[in-house]
Design a protein around this motif. Structure first.
Motif, short mmCIF file in Angstrom:
data_model
loop_
_atom_site.label_atom_id
_atom_site.label_comp_id
_atom_site.label_asym_id
_atom_site.label_seq_id
_atom_site.Cartn_x
_atom_site.Cartn_y
_atom_site.Cartn_z
N ALA A 132 1.10 -1.11 -0.24
CA ALA A 132 0.02 -0.36 -0.17
C ALA A 132 0.80 1.56 -0.28
N GLU A 133 0.46 2.02 -0.89
CA GLU A 133 1.23 3.89 -0.74
C GLU A 133 0.72 4.71 -0.74
N ARG A 134 -0.84 4.90 -1.12
CA ARG A 134 -1.75 6.21 -1.13
C ARG A 134 -3.01 5.70 0.48
N ILE A 135 -2.88 6.00 1.48
CA ILE A 135 -3.52 5.58 2.58
C ILE A 135 -4.48 6.74 2.82
N ALA A 136 -5.65 6.52 2.92
CA ALA A 136 -6.80 7.40 3.94
C ALA A 136 -6.79 6.57 5.43
N VAL A 137 -6.16 7.54 6.17
CA VAL A 137 -6.35 7.41 7.87
C VAL A 137 -7.14 7.54 8.86
N ALA A 138 -7.77 6.90 8.90
CA ALA A 138 -8.94 6.81 10.38
C ALA A 138 -8.67 7.48 12.27
N GLY B 203 7.35 7.63 4.00
CA GLY B 203 6.45 7.33 2.67
C GLY B 203 5.56 7.47 2.36
N PHE B 204 4.67 7.37 3.10
CA PHE B 204 3.36 6.94 2.41
C PHE B 204 2.61 8.16 2.20
N ASP B 205 1.95 8.20 1.23
CA ASP B 205 0.94 8.92 0.77
C ASP B 205 0.00 9.77 1.04
N VAL B 206 -0.67 10.40 1.99
CA VAL B 206 -1.92 10.31 3.02
C VAL B 206 -2.97 10.86 1.93
N LEU B 207 -3.82 10.60 2.17
CA LEU B 207 -4.67 11.19 1.18
C LEU B 207 -5.70 12.33 2.54
N PRO C 165 -11.87 7.57 -2.59
CA PRO C 165 -11.38 6.24 -2.99
C PRO C 165 -10.98 5.63 -3.94
N GLY C 166 -9.37 6.65 -3.72
CA GLY C 166 -8.34 5.84 -4.47
C GLY C 166 -7.38 5.58 -3.22
N ALA C 167 -7.56 5.26 -1.88
CA ALA C 167 -6.20 4.96 -1.84
C ALA C 167 -6.16 3.30 -1.21
N ASP C 168 -5.32 2.96 -1.12
CA ASP C 168 -4.93 1.39 -1.48
C ASP C 168 -4.98 0.95 -0.26
N ALA C 169 -5.08 1.73 0.65
CA ALA C 169 -6.09 0.83 1.98
C ALA C 169 -5.94 1.48 2.98
N LEU C 170 -6.83 0.72 4.20
CA LEU C 170 -7.44 2.06 5.62
C LEU C 170 -6.82 1.77 6.48
N VAL C 171 -6.24 3.06 7.41
CA VAL C 171 -5.60 2.65 8.73
C VAL C 171 -6.02 3.63 9.89
N VAL C 172 -6.46 2.45 10.69
CA VAL C 172 -7.54 2.60 11.69
C VAL C 172 -6.22 2.97 13.40
N ALA C 173 -6.33 3.99 13.14
CA ALA C 173 -4.69 4.26 14.55
C ALA C 173 -5.98 4.01 15.87
N GLY C 174 -5.20 4.10 16.48
CA GLY C 174 -5.21 3.74 18.71
C GLY C 174 -6.03 2.65 18.83
N ALA C 175 -5.55 2.52 20.23
CA ALA C 175 -5.25 1.40 20.57
C ALA C 175 -7.15 1.21 21.06
N GLY C 176 -7.24 2.19 21.47
CA GLY C 176 -8.73 2.44 21.52
C GLY C 176 -9.97 1.80 20.90
N ALA C 177 -9.26 2.13 19.50
CA ALA C 177 -10.50 1.63 18.71
C ALA C 177 -10.17 -0.07 17.85
N ARG C 178 -11.17 -0.69 18.41
CA ARG C 178 -10.83 -2.17 18.39
C ARG C 178 -11.11 -3.05 16.74
#
Length: 253
Positions: free
Chosen positions: A122-128, A148-152, A193-206
């Motif tokens: 994954a290179e282009r990422i959306a981050v929650a 090095g990630f392209d953060v959308l 919609p162009g993201a390669d992957a979705l990141v969900v950050a935060g240990a409180g988000a299970r």
């Protein structure tokens, strides 16, 4: 006793962390877990400098886990590896220091996310960042761009107009329901919609129990703080995990 590998879990102070129990259930063969809470009872989570300054106690907790004979150590709390840092070599150096203290293989949630994204290509990422304040959101973006990630986009529940402005990280307990997490992910990918992957950050988000279903719905990999840590820990020890539990990450093990 048992020959099952012992895994040390280091967790931030002041809240219940289900990592030990979840990881035991996730493994096909028996493992043992032991938890050590970072000994900073008055930690100000809203101050990233305070999190960075807790590094000596993080290293001490990792050392304690190593002394129990742990085969590996895992550190939850996503920003502990990158708080206050703006370059990946510095982030990796912090991880190396914790690993040296543990004297055994060590993984931390923040760098596990980076490693999982690279393994997925994954290179282009959306981050929650569901319950993150503005300063935490900004630090997350800095760290991922440094890698090095392209953060959308990097957005919390308030950015997506699901709640009022988040004043403090201490609000996270009310911001992390399964239904809200699903809606955050849907809105974020709907707008990117162009993201390669979705990141969900935060240990409180299970995300462990919903990752496969959300990947199928959204049509792309979902890499979260909890699931990335489990993926990295299993990889470090060559452990077999419950089939399908980690979605696309699990297929890489």
């Amino acid at each position: 006793m048992t020959d099952a590998p012992l895994i040390g879990i280091v967790t931030p102070p002041g809240w219940y962390d289900p990592t030990a129990a979840e990881f035991e259930r996730l493994c096909v063969a028996p493992v043992r877990t032991q938890q050590c809470i970072v000994a900073v009872p008055d930690l100000d989570y809203d101050d990233l400098n305070a999190i960075a300054a807790a590094l000596p106690e993080v290293e001490r907790a990792a050392q304690m886990m190593g002394l129990t004979g742990a085969a590996a150590v895992a550190m939850t709390g996503t920003p502990f590896v990158w708080a206050g840092l703006a370059a990946e070599p510095d982030i990796r150096l912090r991880l190396a220091g914790v690993t040296a203290a543990a004297a055994c293989p060590t993984v931390m949630a923040g760098t596990a996310i980076m490693d999982a994204l690279r393994a997925l290509g994954a290179e282009r990422i959306a981050v929650a960042t569901p319950y993150y304040t503005k300063s935490w959101r900004n630090q997350t973006e800095v760290a991922l761009r440094a890698a090095g990630f392209d953060v959308l986009a990097v957005q919390s529940a308030d950015d997506l107009e699901l709640i009022e402005a988040i004043a403090s990280i201490d609000d996270h307990a009310r911001l992390s329901s399964a239904d809200q997490l699903r809606e955050i992910m849907r809105r974020l990918i709907g707008a990117n919609p162009g993201a390669d992957a979705l990141v969900v950050a935060g240990a409180g988000a299970r995300l462990l129990e919903m990752t496969p279903a959300m990947e199928a719905e959204l049509g792309l990999p979902v890499v979260a703080s909890d699931t990335a840590l489990y993926w990295a820990l299993a990889g470090a020890l060559g452990l077999e995990l419950r089939p399908g539990a980690l979605g696309k990450m699990g297929a890489l093990l």
